[in-house]
Design an enzyme around this catalytic site. Structure first.
Site, PDB file in Angstrom:
ATOM      1  N   ARG A 242       0.853  -1.180   0.000  1.00  0.00           N
ATOM      2  CA  ARG A 242       0.000   0.000   0.000  1.00  0.00           C
ATOM      3  C   ARG A 242       0.895   1.238   0.000  1.00  0.00           C
ATOM      4  O   ARG A 242       1.882   1.311   0.746  1.00  0.00           O
ATOM      5  CB  ARG A 242      -0.928   0.029   1.218  1.00  0.00           C
ATOM      6  CG  ARG A 242      -2.004  -1.045   1.210  1.00  0.00           C
ATOM      7  CD  ARG A 242      -2.995  -0.874   0.063  1.00  0.00           C
ATOM      8  NE  ARG A 242      -4.021  -1.901   0.027  1.00  0.00           N
ATOM      9  CZ  ARG A 242      -3.916  -3.057  -0.619  1.00  0.00           C
ATOM     10  NH1 ARG A 242      -2.797  -3.346  -1.272  1.00  0.00           N
ATOM     11  NH2 ARG A 242      -4.916  -3.928  -0.613  1.00  0.00           N
ATOM     12  N   GLU A 270      -4.628   6.953  -5.991  1.00  0.00           N
ATOM     13  CA  GLU A 270      -4.745   6.102  -7.180  1.00  0.00           C
ATOM     14  C   GLU A 270      -6.062   6.385  -7.887  1.00  0.00           C
ATOM     15  O   GLU A 270      -7.092   6.531  -7.219  1.00  0.00           O
ATOM     16  CB  GLU A 270      -4.665   4.618  -6.772  1.00  0.00           C
ATOM     17  CG  GLU A 270      -3.335   4.249  -6.154  1.00  0.00           C
ATOM     18  CD  GLU A 270      -3.214   2.761  -5.807  1.00  0.00           C
ATOM     19  OE1 GLU A 270      -4.176   2.009  -6.060  1.00  0.00           O
ATOM     20  OE2 GLU A 270      -2.163   2.360  -5.287  1.00  0.00           O
ATOM     21  N   HIS A 289      -0.731  -0.466  -9.931  1.00  0.00           N
ATOM     22  CA  HIS A 289      -1.396  -1.353  -8.974  1.00  0.00           C
ATOM     23  C   HIS A 289      -1.838  -2.647  -9.673  1.00  0.00           C
ATOM     24  O   HIS A 289      -3.025  -2.963  -9.751  1.00  0.00           O
ATOM     25  CB  HIS A 289      -2.581  -0.685  -8.300  1.00  0.00           C
ATOM     26  CG  HIS A 289      -2.909  -1.299  -6.968  1.00  0.00           C
ATOM     27  ND1 HIS A 289      -3.439  -0.605  -5.921  1.00  0.00           N
ATOM     28  CD2 HIS A 289      -2.777  -2.583  -6.511  1.00  0.00           C
ATOM     29  CE1 HIS A 289      -3.628  -1.392  -4.879  1.00  0.00           C
ATOM     30  NE2 HIS A 289      -3.230  -2.623  -5.224  1.00  0.00           N
TER      31      HIS A 289
END
Length: 331
Positions: A242, A270, A289
């Site tokens: 994260r 994000e 991601h």
């Protein structure tokens, strides 16, 4: 005639949901809309989703705090992809009688550690830069002389399921593996093939550091300016967990100094903003991601979600995260 159930499949930014599973049984009983783009801020989320009875979020790509949950008047059921989503307020759902059912994640345990290892290799051997040079017509670039992983020290921050697999890969590459986390014991580290060291030693002596911690109040910002400045010249920091585990401003400052390199799959915000300074740094490899984003995982996520919704519609819910919601108020 009763209005058809309305289902929103969210954050399908890779356009995989429609083909990842067979939606026909659910389409016979409900109206299904697929959302490819991020929904925006809280007001936009509420405006776009207020008509839906069922949500199918892609893990935590969209946050659902209590303020959003309580503003969605028709919401009755959440078919969560993955095992959990820290950005989803489960207590608010339970209080309103909104049941949450999750899915299996059999492929995530391999997908994320494999990506972490890919980022390590990309950083150590300058693979993205070499590829870009070749495609520009180049050949050997004197600035792209790499290094090996074998014989180096790998520091794993968080030796759980994913971190333990990364430690296993490290041993296969003939690396010395050390580990640290707040509750790690010597015995637990040894069981994963690593040696427990303190946090300062890990950051000061490791050639590659890979983060594998769950984000929480006590791990947010756990890698800050002191840890980053302690890293060896030429060391590599990998984050597939994260973004907020790292103090982003301190990381950018250290990367701008040119001493260290980084491979990052996760970020504070994000999608990563287009003009974000990380996008312009030559000593960082970025991926959007992708840790769990592999085809087998999506097939399982969406097949299980369809099964969860159908079971709920039939009054026999499965894979319940908050079964107490079944007896709670529907207000």
């Amino acid at each position: 005639m009763a209005e058809r159930l309305r289902i929103a499949v969210l954050d399908d930014s890779q356009h995989v949901a429609r083909d990842a599973a067979n939606w026909s049984a659910l389409q016979a009983r409900a109206e299904i809309d697929f959302f490819d783009a991020p929904l925006g801020g809280e007001a936009e989320i509420i405006a776009k989703l207020s008509r839906y009875d069922v949500l199918v979020p892609m893990r935590e790509r969209t946050a659902f705090p209590a303020s959003v949950i309580n503003a969605l008047p028709n919401l009755k059921f959440i078919a969560l992809t993955g095992g959990r989503a820290p950005s989803l307020d489960m207590a608010a759902c339970t209080a309103r009688g909104i049941l949450i059912c999750n899915t299996r994640g059999d492929f995530v345990g391999a997908a994320t550690p494999e990506l972490a290892w890919g980022l390590m290799l990309a950083c150590m051997r300058s693979i993205p830069q070499a590829d870009a040079s070749m495609k520009r017509g180049g050949w050997h670039d004197p600035t792209l002389v790499g290094a090996t992983l074998g014989g180096k020290r790998l520091g794993v921050v968080g030796l759980g399921k994913l971190g333990g697999k990364v430690a296993h890969y490290g041993r296969a590459f003939d690396m010395e593996v050390v580990g640290w986390s707040q509750n790690l014991t010597d015995e637990d580290a040894k069981a994963k093939g690593a040696t427990r060291v303190d946090k300062n030693e890990l950051f000061a002596t490791s050639d590659v550091i890979s983060l594998h911690l769950v984000l929480s109040d006590r791990t947010r910002g756990i890698v800050g300016a002191p840890e980053l400045s302690a890293m060896k010249d030429g060391a590599v920091l990998i984050n597939t967990s994260r973004g907020p585990l790292i103090d982003e401003a301190a990381l950018i400052a250290e990367l701008k100094r040119g001493r260290i390199r980084a491979g990052l799959d996760v970020f504070d915000v994000e999608p990563l903003p287009t003009e974000h300074p990380l996008r312009a740094l030559p000593n960082v490899v970025l991926t959007p991601h992708l840790g769990y984003s592999v085809a087998p995982a999506f097939r399982q996520f969406y097949s299980d979600s369809i099964e969860n919704i159908l079971a709920w519609l039939d009054g026999k819910p499965i894979r319940m995260l908050n079964p107490n919601a079944l007896g709670a108020s529907k207000a």
